[in-house]
Design a protein around this motif. Sequence first.
Motif, mmCIF file in Angstrom:
data_model
loop_
_atom_site.group_PDB
_atom_site.id
_atom_site.type_symbol
_atom_site.label_atom_id
_atom_site.label_comp_id
_atom_site.label_asym_id
_atom_site.label_seq_id
_atom_site.Cartn_x
_atom_site.Cartn_y
_atom_site.Cartn_z
ATOM 1 N N MET A 1 0.840 -1.173 0.000
ATOM 2 C CA MET A 1 0.000 0.000 0.000
ATOM 3 C C MET A 1 0.893 1.248 0.000
ATOM 4 S SD MET A 1 -2.880 1.183 2.742
ATOM 5 C CE MET A 1 -3.838 -0.283 2.539
ATOM 6 N N ALA A 2 0.576 2.204 -0.824
ATOM 7 C CA ALA A 2 1.379 3.408 -0.942
ATOM 8 C C ALA A 2 1.185 4.311 0.276
ATOM 9 C CB ALA A 2 0.999 4.157 -2.204
ATOM 10 N N TYR A 3 2.202 5.076 0.600
ATOM 11 C CA TYR A 3 2.130 6.021 1.707
ATOM 12 C C TYR A 3 1.514 7.306 1.170
ATOM 13 C CZ TYR A 3 3.607 8.209 6.058
ATOM 14 O OH TYR A 3 3.631 8.827 7.293
ATOM 15 N N ALA A 4 0.182 7.333 1.111
ATOM 16 C CA ALA A 4 -0.525 8.467 0.527
ATOM 17 C C ALA A 4 -1.854 8.678 1.238
ATOM 18 C CB ALA A 4 -0.766 8.222 -0.962
ATOM 19 N N CYS A 5 -2.358 9.894 1.176
ATOM 20 C CA CYS A 5 -3.657 10.237 1.746
ATOM 21 C C CYS A 5 -4.751 9.661 0.849
ATOM 22 C CB CYS A 5 -3.789 11.756 1.851
ATOM 23 S SG CYS A 5 -5.387 12.319 2.453
ATOM 24 N N ASP A 6 -5.750 9.027 1.472
ATOM 25 C CA ASP A 6 -6.828 8.427 0.694
ATOM 26 C C ASP A 6 -7.792 9.466 0.141
ATOM 27 O OD1 ASP A 6 -5.865 5.885 1.099
ATOM 28 O OD2 ASP A 6 -7.029 5.569 2.920
ATOM 29 N N ASN A 7 -7.789 10.678 0.671
ATOM 30 C CA ASN A 7 -8.715 11.704 0.208
ATOM 31 C C ASN A 7 -8.105 12.575 -0.895
ATOM 32 O OD1 ASN A 7 -11.121 13.214 0.241
ATOM 33 N ND2 ASN A 7 -10.167 14.734 1.540
ATOM 34 N N CYS A 8 -6.959 13.187 -0.617
ATOM 35 C CA CYS A 8 -6.384 14.129 -1.585
ATOM 36 C C CYS A 8 -5.251 13.537 -2.407
ATOM 37 C CB CYS A 8 -5.885 15.383 -0.863
ATOM 38 S SG CYS A 8 -4.516 15.105 0.263
ATOM 39 N N THR B 1 22.175 17.749 1.210
ATOM 40 C CA THR B 1 21.891 16.325 1.192
ATOM 41 C C THR B 1 20.448 16.107 0.792
ATOM 42 O OG1 THR B 1 21.334 16.384 3.535
ATOM 43 C CG2 THR B 1 23.582 15.806 2.974
ATOM 44 N N LEU B 2 20.180 14.970 0.188
ATOM 45 C CA LEU B 2 18.824 14.644 -0.221
ATOM 46 C C LEU B 2 18.017 14.178 0.986
ATOM 47 C CD1 LEU B 2 19.505 12.721 -3.527
ATOM 48 C CD2 LEU B 2 18.726 15.062 -3.264
ATOM 49 N N ARG B 3 16.737 14.532 1.022
ATOM 50 C CA ARG B 3 15.858 14.086 2.091
ATOM 51 C C ARG B 3 14.450 13.935 1.540
ATOM 52 N NH1 ARG B 3 13.473 18.223 6.246
ATOM 53 N NH2 ARG B 3 12.024 16.507 6.186
ATOM 54 N N THR B 4 13.578 13.315 2.331
ATOM 55 C CA THR B 4 12.190 13.134 1.920
ATOM 56 C C THR B 4 11.279 13.852 2.900
ATOM 57 O OG1 THR B 4 12.033 11.071 3.163
ATOM 58 C CG2 THR B 4 12.606 10.905 0.836
ATOM 59 N N PHE B 5 10.189 14.391 2.381
ATOM 60 C CA PHE B 5 9.170 15.047 3.185
ATOM 61 C C PHE B 5 7.940 14.157 3.151
ATOM 62 C CE2 PHE B 5 11.892 18.368 1.556
ATOM 63 C CZ PHE B 5 12.120 19.160 2.673
ATOM 64 N N LYS B 6 7.528 13.648 4.325
ATOM 65 C CA LYS B 6 6.379 12.749 4.405
ATOM 66 C C LYS B 6 5.150 13.503 4.895
ATOM 67 C CE LYS B 6 9.065 8.595 5.421
ATOM 68 N NZ LYS B 6 9.263 7.499 6.365
ATOM 69 N N PRO B 7 3.972 13.194 4.349
ATOM 70 C CA PRO B 7 2.755 13.809 4.866
ATOM 71 C C PRO B 7 2.402 13.245 6.236
ATOM 72 C CG PRO B 7 2.216 12.230 3.170
ATOM 73 C CD PRO B 7 3.715 12.338 3.193
ATOM 74 N N ASN B 8 1.700 14.025 7.029
ATOM 75 C CA ASN B 8 1.292 13.621 8.372
ATOM 76 C C ASN B 8 0.003 12.807 8.262
ATOM 77 O OD1 ASN B 8 0.815 13.384 11.081
ATOM 78 N ND2 ASN B 8 0.426 15.560 11.426
ATOM 79 N N LEU B 9 0.142 11.475 8.105
ATOM 80 C CA LEU B 9 -1.015 10.606 7.902
ATOM 81 C C LEU B 9 -1.535 10.061 9.227
ATOM 82 C CD1 LEU B 9 -0.029 8.549 4.748
ATOM 83 C CD2 LEU B 9 -1.390 10.612 4.885
ATOM 84 N N GLN B 10 -2.863 10.036 9.357
ATOM 85 C CA GLN B 10 -3.539 9.511 10.535
ATOM 86 C C GLN B 10 -4.544 8.462 10.083
ATOM 87 O OE1 GLN B 10 -2.633 10.780 13.542
ATOM 88 N NE2 GLN B 10 -1.239 12.187 12.499
ATOM 89 N N LYS B 11 -4.703 7.393 10.881
ATOM 90 C CA LYS B 11 -5.714 6.384 10.577
ATOM 91 C C LYS B 11 -7.021 6.793 11.234
ATOM 92 C CE LYS B 11 -2.798 2.386 9.837
ATOM 93 N NZ LYS B 11 -2.513 1.012 10.222
#
Length: 83
Positions: free
Chosen positions: A1-8, A36-46
């Motif tokens: 499952m992808a690390y993504a918001c199910d709504n937007c 340096t390279l880095r990643t920005f993750k969305p703040n996901l809540q279940k």
Amino acid sequence: MAYACDNCGKTISAGRSQHHRRGVAGKRWAKRAQMTLRTFKPNLQKVGVLLDGKKVTMRLCAKCLKLFKKRGKLYSSAKVALG
């Protein structure tokens, strides 16, 4: 499952990080840190959501969750089951 918001659909984005350390103040650029390279993750809540009479667990970003609590809807037929 992808690390993504199910709504937007907000997903991980990539960017660069740079720590200036002592390089900015006093015109001392000799000790400037490298980018340096880095990643920005969305703040996901279940969240448990009632969707067409069924309880469904969705992963929502904090922005969508805030709008959902304010407006009371995600889609036209969604209601939250808090608790």
